[in-house]
Design an enzyme around this catalytic site. Structure first.
Site, PDB file in Angstrom:
ATOM      1  CB  CYS A   1      35.572  -1.019  32.386  1.00 31.80           C
ATOM      2  SG  CYS A   1      34.863   0.100  31.187  1.00 31.80           S
TER       3      CYS A   1
ATOM      4  NE  ARG B   1      41.160  -2.383  34.909  1.00 32.79           N
ATOM      5  CZ  ARG B   1      41.441  -3.448  34.170  1.00 32.79           C
ATOM      6  NH1 ARG B   1      42.363  -4.279  34.563  1.00 32.79           N
ATOM      7  NH2 ARG B   1      40.825  -3.678  33.043  1.00 32.79           N
TER       8      ARG B   1
ATOM      9  CD1 TRP C   1      38.917   5.531  31.381  1.00 35.86           C
ATOM     10  CD2 TRP C   1      38.562   4.633  29.355  1.00 35.86           C
ATOM     11  NE1 TRP C   1      39.761   6.138  30.492  1.00 35.86           N
ATOM     12  CE2 TRP C   1      39.563   5.613  29.240  1.00 35.86           C
ATOM     13  CE3 TRP C   1      38.186   3.942  28.212  1.00 35.86           C
ATOM     14  CZ2 TRP C   1      40.184   5.924  28.038  1.00 35.86           C
ATOM     15  CZ3 TRP C   1      38.793   4.244  27.007  1.00 35.86           C
ATOM     16  CH2 TRP C   1      39.783   5.231  26.929  1.00 35.86           C
TER      17      TRP C   1
ATOM     18  CG  ASN D   1      35.543  -4.490  32.281  1.00 37.40           C
ATOM     19  OD1 ASN D   1      34.741  -3.715  32.763  1.00 37.40           O
ATOM     20  ND2 ASN D   1      36.637  -4.889  32.902  1.00 37.40           N
ATOM     21  N   GLY D   2      34.584  -3.911  27.971  1.00 36.98           N
ATOM     22  CA  GLY D   2      34.755  -4.198  26.545  1.00 36.98           C
ATOM     23  C   GLY D   2      33.783  -3.371  25.726  1.00 36.98           C
TER      24      GLY D   2
ATOM     25  CD  GLU E   1      59.289   4.570  28.426  1.00 39.86           C
ATOM     26  OE1 GLU E   1      58.617   4.552  27.388  1.00 39.86           O
ATOM     27  OE2 GLU E   1      58.800   4.392  29.551  1.00 39.86           O
TER      28      GLU E   1
ATOM     29  CE  LYS F   1      56.390   6.272  31.588  1.00 38.39           C
ATOM     30  NZ  LYS F   1      56.629   5.130  30.772  1.00 38.39           N
TER      31      LYS F   1
ATOM     32  CD  GLU G   1      52.674   7.428  30.037  1.00 39.00           C
ATOM     33  OE1 GLU G   1      51.827   6.564  30.203  1.00 39.00           O
ATOM     34  OE2 GLU G   1      53.890   7.247  30.280  1.00 39.00           O
TER      35      GLU G   1
ATOM     36  CG  HIS H   1      67.834  16.255   8.381  1.00 33.94           C
ATOM     37  ND1 HIS H   1      68.413  16.512   7.156  1.00 33.94           N
ATOM     38  CD2 HIS H   1      68.747  15.556   9.098  1.00 33.94           C
ATOM     39  CE1 HIS H   1      69.614  15.969   7.132  1.00 33.94           C
ATOM     40  NE2 HIS H   1      69.846  15.393   8.297  1.00 33.94           N
TER      41      HIS H   1
ATOM     42  CE  LYS I   1      50.260  -0.416  34.782  1.00 36.59           C
ATOM     43  NZ  LYS I   1      51.475   0.316  34.372  1.00 36.59           N
TER      44      LYS I   1
HETATM   45  C1  F6R Z   1      53.175   4.159  29.327  1.00 41.91           C
HETATM   46  C2  F6R Z   1      52.449   2.920  29.355  1.00 41.91           C
HETATM   47  C3  F6R Z   1      51.789   2.472  28.115  1.00 41.91           C
HETATM   48  C4  F6R Z   1      51.853   0.937  27.993  1.00 41.91           C
HETATM   49  C5  F6R Z   1      51.025   0.484  26.791  1.00 41.91           C
HETATM   50  C6  F6R Z   1      51.095  -1.021  26.617  1.00 41.91           C
HETATM   51  O1  F6R Z   1      53.749   4.453  30.557  1.00 41.91           O
HETATM   52  O2  F6R Z   1      52.364   2.263  30.361  1.00 41.91           O
HETATM   53  O3  F6R Z   1      52.322   3.096  26.986  1.00 41.91           O
HETATM   54  O4  F6R Z   1      53.183   0.553  27.863  1.00 41.91           O
HETATM   55  O5  F6R Z   1      49.688   0.865  26.982  1.00 41.91           O
HETATM   56  O6  F6R Z   1      50.628  -1.689  27.741  1.00 41.91           O
HETATM   57  P1  F6R Z   1      50.967  -3.200  27.979  1.00 41.91           P
HETATM   58  O7  F6R Z   1      52.425  -3.310  28.235  1.00 41.91           O
HETATM   59  O8  F6R Z   1      50.151  -3.608  29.166  1.00 41.91           O
HETATM   60  O9  F6R Z   1      50.580  -3.929  26.727  1.00 41.91           O
END
Ligand code: F6R
Length: 612
Positions: free
Chosen positions: A2, A27, A74, A100-101, A487, A491, A494, A510, A607
C-alpha cells in the site's frame, strides 16, 4: 504494498494526491482512493484498478478542496473492490482514514464496535479505525484536543503495524498522522505540507522532510506541523534534507525504470564508494564508531536480509570471511526471526535492505538487539525504519530505485559490503595491505567494467529473443558465481514468470541433473579462476544431455561447446558478482519485454514488503 499520500495547503489537493499516487504505483497495488474535505463535508472517491481509473473519477468531479488523503491498496484483508478500497469512513461520515499495514486484532475490535451499534461495509481490517475514532470522539474523556485525543485512544487499541492518515469534516483544516512499524514521512512546504509513505511521492514538492517515529503523532495544517509523543506531550523534531533529485525518480528517456536503473549502476557504484576510500589510503567510515577493540570481541557475524538483498549478503559473506577471518552466516530474515538463533554480545548482525522498511528484516533486527548483539544497517533510504533501529548505519547511494526488481541497489549493496569487509580487515590487520590495495583499485575500476558489459546489451538481447518462450531454465555456478546464479534466477522469475532454479554446479549430479533434457536452457557463470575448470566440467555434463548453454565468463574458454558466451572484464574474484550479474539483469529484462510483460510492476510483487 500500500501507498499513502496526503496534502494540506492552499492549492487544489486532488491533482497533488493523484501525482503522488502515480509515483507510488511502482510499489504494487490493486485499488486506489482519495478523500478530500469539500464544502465542509468528506468526499470519498475510490475504486479498484489503476490510479488512471481514479483520475477519471476525480477529473469528472474536480473538487476545489485543499486538504485530502490518498491511498493505493495492495489487498490483504478482503478482495480488491470499491468497498475494500481506502479511504474508509466511520458510520457518521465524519472521519476518513487511510492505513498501511495490518491490524492484527481487528476481529475483536469489530466485535466491540458491532456491539456498540457500528456497521461495517467492507471486509478490511482498516474500517475499524475510523469507527473507533468516532467512538472515542463521542464517548472518550473530554480534552482540549478532542480530535487528536480520539485518534490516540483509537490507536491505543490497535495491535499490529500501521501508518495512518486521518481527516475529519469537523476539523476542515487539519490532518492527523501516526505510525508504527510502517513508514511515513512529512514534507514541509511553504503554506502547504505533504505526507507520504515513500519519499519519491512528494519529492517534486519538497526536499525537507520529517521522519515520523513509531508511536509518534503529527498534526498538520497548511502552515503548521506539530509533533506529539504517545502520551500526547508536544515536542520539536529535526528536519532532514533529502539529497535525491526529483528527476532521479523519473524515466529520463528510458522505456522502463528497470532498464534505466540497470544503466545507472556505474554511477550508483561511484556514489556508494564515495569517500569511503581513496587509492593508497585506508578505508574510512566516519558515520560508525566501530573500533578494532570491539571487532576483536566478535566471534560471529550474521548478515540478515530478504530476496535480492540476501543475495548481496551471500557475496558479502565471502568478502568478510576471506578478508577478516570471522565466520559469517547469511540468513533469510523471515526464518531468522523465528528460529531462535544463537546471538549474544559477541555477535554482530548486519541487516541489508534497500527500502529499510522490510517488515521481516526490521523484526529480525529488533530480535538481535534484544539479545545484546550490536546491529548494523545497510540501507538506500535515509532515515528509513531500519536505520532508526540499528546501532550503526551505512548507506548505499544508488538513488531512488523504482522498478520492483532490484538492480542498482543490489550492486551497490555488494560494493558497500566489500568495502566494509576491507575496513574491518584494516582495523583487525587480518589481510595484507597489498591485497587490499589491489582490491581497492579493482573496485574503483568497477564502473568502467560495468560500462563494458552494458556495451554488449545487443548480444544479450539476441539470446533473449531465442529463449523467451521457454518454461524452465537453470542457473549454475560455484562459489560467488553460485550467489550470482541465485540472483540471476530470481530476476528471471520475478519479471518474466519463467520457472527457474539456481544450483551450485557441483550439486547437479546429486539430483537436479535428472531435469536436464534436450533443448533446455542452462545459464553458467564462470568467473572464479580457481573453480572455473570444475564448473566447465559440470556444464559439459548438461551439454552432453542436449542443453542450450548461455555462459557469462571473464576467463578464456578453450575447447568448449557452449552455444552463447558473453565475455566480461576480469576483476578481483571477490567483486566479480557485481560485473557478472549485469548480463543476467539484461537477460531477464529483455525476456520480459519480449513476452510483453510489465517489467517495472510484475504481478503479485511489491517494492517494499512492509507486512510479514
Ligand atoms: C527482488 C527484490 C526483492 C527485495 C526484497 C528485500 O528484485 O527487490 O527480493 O530485495 O524484498 O527488499 P529490501 O531490500 O527493501 O529489504
Amino acid at each position: 504494498m500500500c501507498g499513502i499520500v496526503g496534502y494540506v495547503g492552499n492549492k487544489k489537493a486532488t491533482p497533488v494526491l493523484i501525482k503522488g499516487l502515480l509515483s507510488l504505483e511502482y510499489r504494487g497495488y490493486d485499488s486506489a482512493g482519495i478523500a478530500v474535505i469539500e464544502d465542509g463535508k468528506l468526499l470519498v472517491m475510490k475504486d479498484k484498478g489503476r490510479v488512471a481509473n481514479l483520475q477519471e473519477i476525480t477529473d469528472s468531479i474536480n473538487p476545489d478542496a485543499t486538504i485530502g488523503i490518498a491511498h493505493t491498496r495492495w489487498a490483504t484483508h478482503g478482495k480488491p473492490s470499491r468497498e475494500n478500497s481506502h479511504p474508509h469512513m466511520d458510520n457518521s461520515g465524519e472521519f476518513a482514514v487511510v492505513h498501511n499495514g495490518i491490524i492484527e486484532n481487528y476481529h475483536e475490535l469489530r466485535e466491540f464496535l458491532t456491539e456498540k451499534g457500528y456497521k461495517f461495509s467492507s471486509q478490511t481490517d482498516t474500517e475499524v479505525i475510523p469507527n473507533l475514532i468516532h467512538y472515542y470522539y463521542t464517548n472518550g474523556v473530554k480534552t482540549n484536543t478532542p480530535f487528536l485525543s480520539a485518534v490516540k485512544s483509537a490507536v491505543d487499541d490497535l495491535r499490529g503495524s500501521y501508518a495512518i492518515e486521518v481527516v475529519s469534516s469537523l476539523y476542515t483544516d487539519t490532518m492527523i498522522v501516526t505510525r508504527k512499524d510502517s513508514p511515513l514521512v512529512i514534507g514541509k512546504g511553504n503554506g502547504e505540507n505533504f505526507v507520504a509513505s515513500d519519499i519519491p511521492a512528494i519529492l517534486s514538492y519538497s526536499k525537507d522532510f520529517y521522519l515520523l517515529d513509531d508511536n509518534e503523532y503529527a498534526v498538520l495544517t497548511a502552515d503548521s506541523i506539530n509533533f506529539f509523543d504517545s502520551s500526547l506531550s508536544e515536542h520539536s523534531k529535526p528536519i532532514k534534507n533529502i539529497e535525491w533529485d526529483a528527476t532521479a525518480a523519473e524515466k529520463n528517456g528510458f522505456e522502463d525504470y528497470m532498464l534505466k536503473e540497470i544503466y545507472e549502476q556505474p554511477t550508483a557504484i561511484r556514489e556508494t564508494i564515495g569517500a569511503h576510500f581513496h587509492l593508497g589510503e585506508k578505508c574510512d567510515f566516519p558515520e560508525i564508531d566501530i573500533t578494532a577493540d570491539y571487532l576483536k570481541t566478535i566471534n560471529k557475524i550474521y548478515i540478515i536480509a530478504c530476496g535480492t538483498a540476501m543475495h548481496a549478503g551471500l557475496v558479502g559473506k565471502n568478502a568478510i570471511e576471506r578478508l577478516c577471518h570471522i565466520p559469517v552466516e547469511v540468513d533469510i530474515a523471515s526464518e531468522f526471526r523465528y528460529r531462535n538463533p544463537i546471538i549474544n554480545e559477541k555477535t554482530l548482525c548486519i541487516y541489508v535492505s534497500q527500502s529499510g522498511e522490510t517488515a521481516d528484516t526490521i523484526a529480525a533486527l529488533k530480535l538481535a538487539r534484544s539479545k545484546g548483539a550490536k546491529t548494523l544497517a545497510i540501507s538506500n533510504v535515509i532515515g528509513s525504519s531500519i536505520t532508526r533501529e540499528a546501532d550503526y548505519t551505512v548507506y548505499t547511494h544508488a538513488g531512488p530505485e523504482i522498478a520492483v526488481a532490484s538492480t542498482k541497489a543490489y550492486t551497490s549493496q555488494v560494493v558497500l559490503l566489500v568495502i566494509l569487509a576491507m575496513y574491518f580487515a584494516e582495523l583487525l590487520g587480518t589481510t595484507e595491505q597489498s591485497i587490499l590495495d589491489n582490491l581497492k583499485a579493482s573496485i574503483l575500476d568497477l564502473p568502467t567494467a560495468i560500462e563494458t558489459v552494458l556495451d554488449q546489451t545487443e548480444q544479450v538481447k539476441e539470446f533473449a529473443n531465442k529463449i523467451y518462450t521457454e518454461h524452465d531454465m537453470y542457473f549454475l555456478g560455484r562459489g560467488t558465481d553460485y550467489c550470482v546464479a541465485m540472483e540471476g534466477s530470481l530476476k528471471l522469475k520475478e519479471i518474466s514468470y519463467i520457472h527457474s532454479e539456481a544450483y551450485a554446479a557441483g550439486e547437479l549430479k546429486h539430483g537436479p541433473i535428472a531435469l536436464i533434457e534436450n533443448g533446455i536452457t542452462v545459464i553458467g557463470i564462470l568467473t572464479d579462476p580457481d573453480l572455473v575448470e570444475k564448473s566447465i566440467s559440470n556444464l559439459q555434463e548438461v551439454v552432453s544431455r542436449g542443453a542450450k548453454t548461455f555462459i557469462i565468463t571473464n576467463q578464456k574458454l578453450t575447447n568448449t561447446s557452449f552455444d552463447f558466451i558473453i565475455n566480461i572484464p576480469e576483476t578481483e574474484s571477490i567483486i566479480s558478482p557485481i560485473v557478472s550479474i549485469i548480463p543476467l539483469q539484461l537477460l531477464a529484462y529483455y525476456i520480459s519485454k519480449n513476452k510483453g510483460l510489465d517489467v517495472d510492476k510484475p504481478r503479485n510483487l511489491a517494492k517494499s514488503v512492509t507486512v510479514e
